[in-house]
Design a protein around this motif. Structure first.
Motif, PDB file in Angstrom:
ATOM      1  N   ILE A 102      -0.666 -15.059   1.312  1.00 22.75           N
ATOM      2  CA  ILE A 102      -0.123 -15.263   2.663  1.00 22.75           C
ATOM      3  C   ILE A 102       1.403 -15.279   2.635  1.00 22.75           C
ATOM      4  CG2 ILE A 102       0.008 -17.806   2.600  1.00 22.75           C
ATOM      5  CD1 ILE A 102      -1.524 -15.855   5.533  1.00 22.75           C
ATOM      6  N   ASP A 103       2.017 -15.017   1.460  1.00 20.44           N
ATOM      7  CA  ASP A 103       3.453 -15.237   1.333  1.00 20.44           C
ATOM      8  C   ASP A 103       4.285 -14.277   2.174  1.00 20.44           C
ATOM      9  OD1 ASP A 103       3.129 -12.956  -0.202  1.00 20.44           O
ATOM     10  OD2 ASP A 103       3.838 -13.848  -2.086  1.00 20.44           O
ATOM     11  N   ARG A 104       3.743 -13.094   2.474  1.00 20.61           N
ATOM     12  CA  ARG A 104       4.495 -12.174   3.338  1.00 20.61           C
ATOM     13  C   ARG A 104       4.717 -12.803   4.721  1.00 20.61           C
ATOM     14  NH1 ARG A 104       8.029  -8.335   2.864  1.00 20.61           N
ATOM     15  NH2 ARG A 104       6.728  -7.195   1.368  1.00 20.61           N
ATOM     16  N   LEU A 105       3.716 -13.477   5.245  1.00 23.33           N
ATOM     17  CA  LEU A 105       3.863 -14.147   6.540  1.00 23.33           C
ATOM     18  C   LEU A 105       4.876 -15.288   6.438  1.00 23.33           C
ATOM     19  CD1 LEU A 105       2.996 -14.638   9.483  1.00 23.33           C
ATOM     20  CD2 LEU A 105       1.168 -16.105   8.601  1.00 23.33           C
ATOM     21  N   PHE A 106       4.797 -16.082   5.369  1.00 23.92           N
ATOM     22  CA  PHE A 106       5.706 -17.209   5.223  1.00 23.92           C
ATOM     23  C   PHE A 106       7.149 -16.732   5.058  1.00 23.92           C
ATOM     24  CE2 PHE A 106       3.206 -21.236   4.191  1.00 23.92           C
ATOM     25  CZ  PHE A 106       2.086 -20.822   4.875  1.00 23.92           C
ATOM     26  N   GLU A 107       7.323 -15.672   4.277  1.00 26.13           N
ATOM     27  CA  GLU A 107       8.664 -15.120   4.070  1.00 26.13           C
ATOM     28  C   GLU A 107       9.246 -14.634   5.391  1.00 26.13           C
ATOM     29  OE1 GLU A 107      11.776 -12.259   3.427  1.00 26.13           O
ATOM     30  OE2 GLU A 107       9.799 -11.786   4.246  1.00 26.13           O
ATOM     31  N   SER A 108       8.421 -14.000   6.200  1.00 32.20           N
ATOM     32  CA  SER A 108       8.897 -13.463   7.476  1.00 32.20           C
ATOM     33  C   SER A 108       9.170 -14.569   8.499  1.00 32.20           C
ATOM     34  CB  SER A 108       7.866 -12.475   8.031  1.00 32.20           C
ATOM     35  OG  SER A 108       7.695 -11.378   7.156  1.00 32.20           O
TER      36      SER A 108
END
Length: 558
Positions: free
Chosen positions: A30-36
């Motif tokens: 899910i890190d792409r969502l958190f990074e964004s």
């Protein structure tokens, strides 16, 4: 032309639907969502708030849903990140709190393999939510979020879940994001049914409103107030209907019902020849408790159809917008409608008996802890009508539900569908975020508090002003006193001691301890004047708990 990936489209969908926060824990899937979320130039981007456990993140999101009527958003990684959501989501669904949960998933080509953190997320959470989907194409993310939002808020409100494979968040999106949704409006009651309702109310000797969970929106509460100003009749609240009766209508308040059938509200419901059930949900207090031995009629006013059982077969069912229906009823009631002097005298006598039960026992000693009513009185004297009070599950929750007054809807919060331990502090965090200028109090026992006590760090990190009361007796006492009542002894309920003052200080919060009832009010005042989270450790004497299950209604043996 700048490309948009799945995570960015999902964030824009959150913005369009008015989400202000995303709660959760990070992870690779899910890190792409958190990074964004963390690195986004759009000031409307929801604030990412990291919690100490996924279950608590779901509780906070549910608290946002209950307070605002709009879904709180929780996001977690795959595998145990998703499975840890289950309790929070099933609590939200059973208790009517809108939530959108986003769960990371392994890449699409790994879903059917025994790979790291690969579980059937959609299937796992289908039983805990109103709707559970897995998104296989980045172009469907915005549509899926919009439908998750609509499903979450539609009656009966609850949780929805989206499983999102890691590569879907990374893929390019070519379709436009769904625009802000419009509220789905229900109609009011038809004229023929309205006439039937008015006729039944006019004929009844003692009509009573049973105010359930869906009566606690501002619109429905206002409509109930309008009705009572036209026709002054008793109102009995469920635990989630707490605060429906305003201070100026306190004469209409006949207590709350839940758990044991031995309250003044149970007596009034039994006497009533016409119960108007407003937004009542059987998960709050089953009809087999309050409807036993009754001969009167029931009108069911709700935005959803009722569950029909042998114990609950309403004589008139209205499936429509509750507030619109109540306002129509009020407008069509005859002027001057009244219960009559004899009935008012009878009800006043009942209310006097009810009020006497709030008194602190005069002969109580603090030697073994402070009496629950002493704590409640001190807290009642400290708060105002704008204070949000969140209550955990345990013996304290029965005492609070019966004796603590609240005069605004959704300002006194209980878990009465699942009776889930650990909700109070996460809900208080939600309240402090949504109502930052208003006081927030969380009340928990020594057992329930440690289900989510690690979120004290979250509250400290966010600089939230929360006063956390811990009623400490060293037991899971709600179970204990019922075991003693049934078996003459307890089993499996003893807890070890915890120094909650040091616990608070270890997180950077303020810790205080109260030893005597006379110190409660000054210590509470000090706690309310202290910035940041404060824990107030209170030894409690539950020796009067057996009265909570004592007999009041003549035909019932607890």
């Amino acid at each position: 032309m700048t490309k948009t990936n799945g995570a960015q489209a999902l964030i824009q969908s959150m913005i369009n639907q008015g989400a202000h926060y995303v709660f959760g824990l990070p992870g690779a899937k899910i890190d792409r969502l958190f990074e964004s979320l963390e690195h986004n130039d759009d000031p409307r981007t929801p604030k990412l708030i990291i919690t100490r456990h996924e279950q608590n993140a779901a509780f906070i999101a549910a608290g946002i849903g209950r307070l605002t009527g709009k879904p709180g958003v929780v996001a977690t990684t795959s595998g145990p990140g998703v499975s840890n959501l289950a309790t929070g989501l099933i609590t939200a669904t059973s208790e009517g709190d809108p939530v959108i949960a986003l769960g990371g998933q392994v890449p699409r080509n790994d879903i059917a393999r025994l790979t790291h953190q690969s579980i059937s997320s959609k299937e796992l959470l289908s039983a805990a939510t109103k709707d559970s989907v897995e998104v296989q194409d980045a172009n469907n993310l915005s549509e899926s979020f919009a439908n998750a939002y609509q499903n979450a808020v539609s009656p009966k409100a609850g949780a929805t879940f989206m499983s999102i494979p890691q590569d879907v968040l990374n893929d390019d999106v070519t379709r436009p994001v769904i625009k802000p949704l419009h509220k789905v409006e229900q109609g009011g009651v038809d004229s023929e049914t309205l006439n039937q309702i008015i006729e039944k109310i006019e004929k009844a000797k003692l009509p009573v409103i049973l105010a359930g969970m869906r009566s606690s929106t501002n619109e429905v509460t206002d409509a109930i107030h309008k009705f009572l100003h036209k026709f002054s009749i008793p109102v009995v609240e469920t635990f989630q209907g707490a605060g429906v009766i305003s201070r100026d209508l306190e004469k209409n308040y006949y207590g709350r019902v839940g758990l044991f059938r031995n309250q003044i509200g149970d007596t009034i419901l039994k006497e009533s020849d016409l119960i108007i059930a407003v937004g009542y949900d059987p998960i709050e207090y089953e009809a087999r408790n309050w409807n036993i031995g009754r001969t009167g009629e029931i009108i069911n006013l709700d935005s959803i159809k009722p569950e029909i059982t042998n114990d609950y077969q309403p004589d008139l069912i209205v499936n429509a917008d509750i507030a619109k229906t109540l306002n129509e009823i009020s407008s069509n009631l005859p002027d001057g409608i009244d219960l009559g002097s004899d009935m008012h005298k009878h009800l006043a006598d009942q209310q006097e008996k009810f009020t006497k039960k709030d008194a602190i026992p005069a002969n109580h000693s603090d030697e073994n802890g402070i009496h629950p009513l002493a704590i409640i009185h001190a807290l009642q004297n400290q708060v105002d009508d704008d204070t949000t009070v969140t209550v955990d599950v345990g013996s304290l929750y029965i005492w609070m539900a019966r004796h603590f007054r609240s005069y605004k809807p959704r300002h006194l919060l209980f878990s009465n569908g699942m009776q889930t331990l650990g909700v109070a502090l996460p809900w208080a965090i939600a309240a402090a975020l949504e109502r930052p200028e208003k006081p927030v109090v969380s009340v928990a026992g020594d057992g329930g508090f440690l289900f989510s006590g690690q979120e004290l760090e979250t509250a400290v990190r966010l600089h939230l002003n929360i006063v956390q009361l811990i009623w400490d007796d060293g037991y899971y006492d709600m179970v204990r006193f019922q075991e003693i009542a049934k078996y003459g002894h307890d089993a499996g309920v003893k807890l070890g001691p915890v120094d909650f003052v040091k616990y608070a200080e270890s997180f950077g919060a303020t810790g205080m301890r109260v030893e005597r009832a006379e110190d409660l009010e000054p210590m509470l005042a000090k706690a309310f004047d202290t910035k940041g989270p404060v824990i107030l450790h209170i030894p409690v004497d539950y020796s009067d708990n057996i009265q909570l299950a004592s007999k009041l209604v003549d035909d019932v043996l607890n």
